[in-house]
Design a protein around this motif. Structure first.
Motif, PDB file in Angstrom:
ATOM      1  N   GLY A 126       0.683  -1.221   0.030  1.00  0.00           N
ATOM      2  CA  GLY A 126      -0.012   0.052   0.102  1.00  0.00           C
ATOM      3  C   GLY A 126       0.738   1.376   0.018  1.00  0.00           C
ATOM      4  N   LYS A 127       2.219   1.321  -0.300  1.00  0.00           N
ATOM      5  CA  LYS A 127       2.911   2.361  -0.265  1.00  0.00           C
ATOM      6  C   LYS A 127       2.512   3.405  -1.330  1.00  0.00           C
ATOM      7  CE  LYS A 127       6.736   0.025  -1.929  1.00  0.00           C
ATOM      8  NZ  LYS A 127       6.130  -1.431  -1.884  1.00  0.00           N
ATOM      9  N   GLY A 128       2.062   2.977  -2.315  1.00  0.00           N
ATOM     10  CA  GLY A 128       1.590   4.175  -3.629  1.00  0.00           C
ATOM     11  C   GLY A 128       0.218   4.410  -3.139  1.00  0.00           C
ATOM     12  N   GLY A 153      13.508  -8.626 -14.981  1.00  0.00           N
ATOM     13  CA  GLY A 153      12.901  -8.535 -13.602  1.00  0.00           C
ATOM     14  C   GLY A 153      13.596  -8.586 -12.627  1.00  0.00           C
ATOM     15  N   LEU A 154      14.771  -7.836 -12.642  1.00  0.00           N
ATOM     16  CA  LEU A 154      15.783  -7.746 -11.641  1.00  0.00           C
ATOM     17  C   LEU A 154      15.609  -6.351 -11.119  1.00  0.00           C
ATOM     18  CD1 LEU A 154      18.796  -9.050 -13.486  1.00  0.00           C
ATOM     19  CD2 LEU A 154      17.503 -10.321 -11.791  1.00  0.00           C
ATOM     20  N   LEU A 155      16.195  -6.142  -9.797  1.00  0.00           N
ATOM     21  CA  LEU A 155      16.411  -4.820  -9.162  1.00  0.00           C
ATOM     22  C   LEU A 155      17.232  -3.962 -10.033  1.00  0.00           C
ATOM     23  CD1 LEU A 155      16.148  -4.866  -5.481  1.00  0.00           C
ATOM     24  CD2 LEU A 155      14.488  -4.083  -6.976  1.00  0.00           C
ATOM     25  N   VAL A 156      17.082  -2.715 -10.146  1.00  0.00           N
ATOM     26  CA  VAL A 156      18.221  -1.862 -10.784  1.00  0.00           C
ATOM     27  C   VAL A 156      19.412  -1.891  -9.847  1.00  0.00           C
ATOM     28  CG1 VAL A 156      18.581   0.338 -11.672  1.00  0.00           C
ATOM     29  CG2 VAL A 156      16.402  -0.633 -12.036  1.00  0.00           C
ATOM     30  N   PRO A 157      20.860  -1.756 -10.204  1.00  0.00           N
ATOM     31  CA  PRO A 157      21.938  -1.574  -9.503  1.00  0.00           C
ATOM     32  C   PRO A 157      22.015  -0.258  -8.525  1.00  0.00           C
ATOM     33  CG  PRO A 157      22.377  -2.510 -11.477  1.00  0.00           C
ATOM     34  CD  PRO A 157      21.007  -2.133 -11.441  1.00  0.00           C
ATOM     35  N   ASP A 181       8.933   7.283  -2.147  1.00  0.00           N
ATOM     36  CA  ASP A 181       8.274   5.939  -2.326  1.00  0.00           C
ATOM     37  C   ASP A 181       9.195   4.894  -3.173  1.00  0.00           C
ATOM     38  OD1 ASP A 181       6.362   3.844  -3.060  1.00  0.00           O
ATOM     39  OD2 ASP A 181       5.029   5.171  -3.919  1.00  0.00           O
ATOM     40  N   GLY A 182       9.261   3.789  -2.582  1.00  0.00           N
ATOM     41  CA  GLY A 182      10.109   2.760  -3.412  1.00  0.00           C
ATOM     42  C   GLY A 182      11.691   3.028  -3.160  1.00  0.00           C
ATOM     43  N   PHE A 183      12.064   3.884  -2.688  1.00  0.00           N
ATOM     44  CA  PHE A 183      13.510   4.263  -2.404  1.00  0.00           C
ATOM     45  C   PHE A 183      13.869   4.843  -0.882  1.00  0.00           C
ATOM     46  CE2 PHE A 183      17.455   6.533  -2.780  1.00  0.00           C
ATOM     47  CZ  PHE A 183      18.210   5.943  -3.434  1.00  0.00           C
ATOM     48  N   PRO A 184      14.825   4.244  -0.030  1.00  0.00           N
ATOM     49  CA  PRO A 184      15.793   3.440  -0.701  1.00  0.00           C
ATOM     50  C   PRO A 184      15.168   1.772  -0.558  1.00  0.00           C
ATOM     51  CG  PRO A 184      16.058   3.792   1.639  1.00  0.00           C
ATOM     52  CD  PRO A 184      14.938   4.697   1.178  1.00  0.00           C
ATOM     53  N   ARG A 185      15.906   0.750  -1.257  1.00  0.00           N
ATOM     54  CA  ARG A 185      15.461  -0.581  -1.155  1.00  0.00           C
ATOM     55  C   ARG A 185      16.516  -1.100  -0.779  1.00  0.00           C
ATOM     56  NH1 ARG A 185      11.324  -2.619  -5.634  1.00  0.00           N
ATOM     57  NH2 ARG A 185      10.317  -0.615  -6.223  1.00  0.00           N
ATOM     58  N   THR A 186      17.762  -0.760  -0.453  1.00  0.00           N
ATOM     59  CA  THR A 186      18.843  -1.568   0.069  1.00  0.00           C
ATOM     60  C   THR A 186      19.503  -0.559   0.925  1.00  0.00           C
ATOM     61  OG1 THR A 186      20.354  -0.768  -1.631  1.00  0.00           O
ATOM     62  CG2 THR A 186      19.214  -2.629  -2.189  1.00  0.00           C
ATOM     63  N   HIS A 244      -5.539  -8.775  -7.574  1.00  0.00           N
ATOM     64  CA  HIS A 244      -6.584  -7.819  -8.064  1.00  0.00           C
ATOM     65  C   HIS A 244      -6.034  -6.475  -8.794  1.00  0.00           C
ATOM     66  CE1 HIS A 244      -9.792 -10.546  -6.810  1.00  0.00           C
ATOM     67  NE2 HIS A 244      -9.345 -10.834  -5.774  1.00  0.00           N
ATOM     68  N   ARG A 245      -4.546  -6.301  -8.424  1.00  0.00           N
ATOM     69  CA  ARG A 245      -4.020  -4.995  -9.001  1.00  0.00           C
ATOM     70  C   ARG A 245      -4.016  -5.068 -10.406  1.00  0.00           C
ATOM     71  NH1 ARG A 245       1.528  -2.313  -6.526  1.00  0.00           N
ATOM     72  NH2 ARG A 245       2.640  -4.358  -7.507  1.00  0.00           N
ATOM     73  N   TRP A 246      -4.482  -4.031 -10.988  1.00  0.00           N
ATOM     74  CA  TRP A 246      -4.300  -3.581 -12.318  1.00  0.00           C
ATOM     75  C   TRP A 246      -3.707  -2.133 -12.496  1.00  0.00           C
ATOM     76  CZ3 TRP A 246      -6.661  -6.441 -16.723  1.00  0.00           C
ATOM     77  CH2 TRP A 246      -7.101  -7.547 -16.350  1.00  0.00           C
ATOM     78  N   ALA A 279       8.685 -15.224  -4.040  1.00  0.00           N
ATOM     79  CA  ALA A 279      10.124 -14.852  -4.296  1.00  0.00           C
ATOM     80  C   ALA A 279      10.331 -13.624  -3.978  1.00  0.00           C
ATOM     81  CB  ALA A 279      10.429 -15.329  -5.716  1.00  0.00           C
ATOM     82  N   ARG A 280       9.746 -12.665  -4.603  1.00  0.00           N
ATOM     83  CA  ARG A 280       9.775 -11.092  -4.373  1.00  0.00           C
ATOM     84  C   ARG A 280       9.857 -10.754  -2.932  1.00  0.00           C
ATOM     85  NH1 ARG A 280       5.412  -7.973  -7.470  1.00  0.00           N
ATOM     86  NH2 ARG A 280       6.729  -6.015  -7.419  1.00  0.00           N
ATOM     87  N   LEU A 281       8.767 -11.456  -2.345  1.00  0.00           N
ATOM     88  CA  LEU A 281       8.956 -10.939  -1.007  1.00  0.00           C
ATOM     89  C   LEU A 281       9.901 -11.483  -0.115  1.00  0.00           C
ATOM     90  CD1 LEU A 281       6.370  -9.580   0.500  1.00  0.00           C
ATOM     91  CD2 LEU A 281       5.872 -11.834   1.789  1.00  0.00           C
TER      92      LEU A 281
HETATM   93  N1  LIG Z   1      15.022   1.653  -5.342  1.00  0.00           N
HETATM   94  C1  LIG Z   1      14.217   1.165  -6.439  1.00  0.00           C
HETATM   95  C2  LIG Z   1      13.233   1.327  -7.349  1.00  0.00           C
HETATM   96  C3  LIG Z   1      12.787   0.873  -8.486  1.00  0.00           C
HETATM   97  N2  LIG Z   1      13.441  -0.208  -8.818  1.00  0.00           N
HETATM   98  C4  LIG Z   1      12.982  -0.717 -10.125  1.00  0.00           C
HETATM   99  O1  LIG Z   1      12.020  -0.294 -10.781  1.00  0.00           O
HETATM  100  C5  LIG Z   1      11.025  -0.947 -11.238  1.00  0.00           C
HETATM  101  C6  LIG Z   1       9.350  -0.175 -10.834  1.00  0.00           C
HETATM  102  O2  LIG Z   1       9.600   0.411  -9.529  1.00  0.00           O
HETATM  103  P1  LIG Z   1       7.977   0.302  -8.644  1.00  0.00           P
HETATM  104  O3  LIG Z   1       7.049   1.123  -9.368  1.00  0.00           O
HETATM  105  O4  LIG Z   1       8.510   0.816  -7.473  1.00  0.00           O
HETATM  106  O5  LIG Z   1       7.581  -1.185  -8.838  1.00  0.00           O
HETATM  107  P2  LIG Z   1       7.452  -2.420  -8.008  1.00  0.00           P
HETATM  108  O6  LIG Z   1       8.646  -3.357  -7.941  1.00  0.00           O
HETATM  109  O7  LIG Z   1       6.300  -3.294  -8.805  1.00  0.00           O
HETATM  110  O8  LIG Z   1       6.857  -2.126  -6.561  1.00  0.00           O
HETATM  111  P3  LIG Z   1       5.623  -2.450  -5.781  1.00  0.00           P
HETATM  112  O9  LIG Z   1       5.286  -3.776  -6.202  1.00  0.00           O
HETATM  113  O10 LIG Z   1       6.281  -2.603  -4.423  1.00  0.00           O
HETATM  114  O11 LIG Z   1       4.806  -1.178  -5.952  1.00  0.00           O
HETATM  115  C7  LIG Z   1      11.064  -2.161  -9.803  1.00  0.00           C
HETATM  116  O12 LIG Z   1      10.402  -3.402 -10.391  1.00  0.00           O
HETATM  117  C8  LIG Z   1      12.573  -2.339  -9.905  1.00  0.00           C
HETATM  118  O13 LIG Z   1      13.137  -3.160 -11.106  1.00  0.00           O
HETATM  119  C9  LIG Z   1      14.632  -0.657  -8.088  1.00  0.00           C
HETATM  120  O14 LIG Z   1      15.282  -1.425  -8.846  1.00  0.00           O
HETATM  121  N3  LIG Z   1      15.182  -0.094  -7.164  1.00  0.00           N
END
Ligand SMILES: Nc1ccn([C@@H]2O[C@H](COP(=O)(O)OP(=O)(O)OP(=O)(O)O)[C@@H](O)[C@H]2O)c(=O)n1
Ligand SMILES: Nc1nc2c(ncn2[C@@H]2O[C@H](COP(=O)(O)OP(=O)(O)O)[C@@H](O)[C@H]2O)c(=O)[nH]1
Length: 226
Positions: A16-18, A60-64, A87-92, A124-126, A168-170
């Protein structure tokens, strides 16, 4: 005039971040900065970081970390006059450390949502890929099924929102997020919210932010998500 407010929101996919970020932005007048949207904008504009990011996302990978920080930190520099929620940063942990060198955060919101709830929501997410608008067929359905409310364009379901991919994502999320959560806990700015419903969490987040952002008028009744 109070000082500018800086926050991040963390949580697994579907937590529910977004949705909550939109409510916070609407109620407290902060800028909602979505790292996913920045990535998509950079891909569309074919910037150097965008071209690099695309090769990872396609697989399908995380961006470095280095590509992500190169893409994101300049955008934050453009926001020095505004209060924002990232929202979505930082992830690491490396991303958290890079962000920490660039600015001081006031609050890190951490969403803790049960796995079964995440699976059910993402089933159910679109989404409307060009804008990043997110719908849920039960929680906030589009006016016309399968169609974006604003543009009339078709909605899609993401491959990695399938329940099999989600586990796996989780797992991956938990591994990389744990040190980030510990980092913010040690700084004394971590606030964790646990529930199965956004509408239950929202009043608690709203109350917290009302104490942290006293000069900005809040509207806790807001229920709009986009
Ligand atoms: N800090 C981040 C943010 C984003 N991404 C990349 O950008 C994509 C899109 O980001 P986001 O919209 O946040 O998508 P989701 O991964 O689908 O996130 P969520 O399901 O948590 O909403 C991600 O899948 C990931 O590959 C990343 O690598 N590192
Ligand atoms: N059923 C239900 N769906 C929700 C709730 N909160 C958010 N959603 C939906 O769950 C999905 C994931 O939410 P989103 O904000 O995209 O989460 P994010 O991946 O953490 O950014 C979206 O389809 C939302 O519309 C809730 O409390 N109940």
């Amino acid at each position: 005039m109070s000082k500018l407010f800086r926050a991040v929101i963390m949580g697994p996919p579907g937590s529910g971040k977004g949705t909550i970020s939109e409510r916070i932005a609407h109620s407290f007048g902060l800028k909602h900065l979505s790292s996913g949207d920045f990535v998509r904008e950079n891909i569309a504009a074919k910037t150097e970081a965008g071209v690099q990011a695309k090769t990872y996302i396609k697989k399908g990978l995380l961006v470095p970390d280095l590509v992500m920080t190169r893409l994101l930190l300049p955008r934050l520099e453009e926001m020095t006059k505004y209060s924002w929620l990232l929202d979505g940063f930082p992830r690491t942990l490396a991303q958290a450390e890079a962000l920490n060198s660039a600015c001081d955060l006031d609050v890190a919101i951490n969403l803790n949502i049960p796995l079964e709830t995440l699976k059910e929501r993402l089933r159910h997410r679109w989404i409307h890929p060009p804008s990043g608008r997110v719908y849920n067929m039960c929680f906030n359905p589009p006016r016309v099924q399968g169609i974006d409310d604003i543009t009339g364009e078709p909605l899609i379901q993401q491959e990695d929102d399938r329940p099999e991919a989600l586990v796996a994502r989780l797992r991956h999320y938990k591994d990389v997020a744990k040190p980030v959560i510990d980092f913010y806990k040690a700084k004394g700015i971590l606030y964790t919210f646990s529930d199965t419903e956004t509408d239950q969490i929202w009043p608690n987040i709203s109350t917290l932010l009302s104490t942290k952002i006293p000069t900005i008028q809040s509207d806790a009744r807001c229920a709009s998500t986009h």
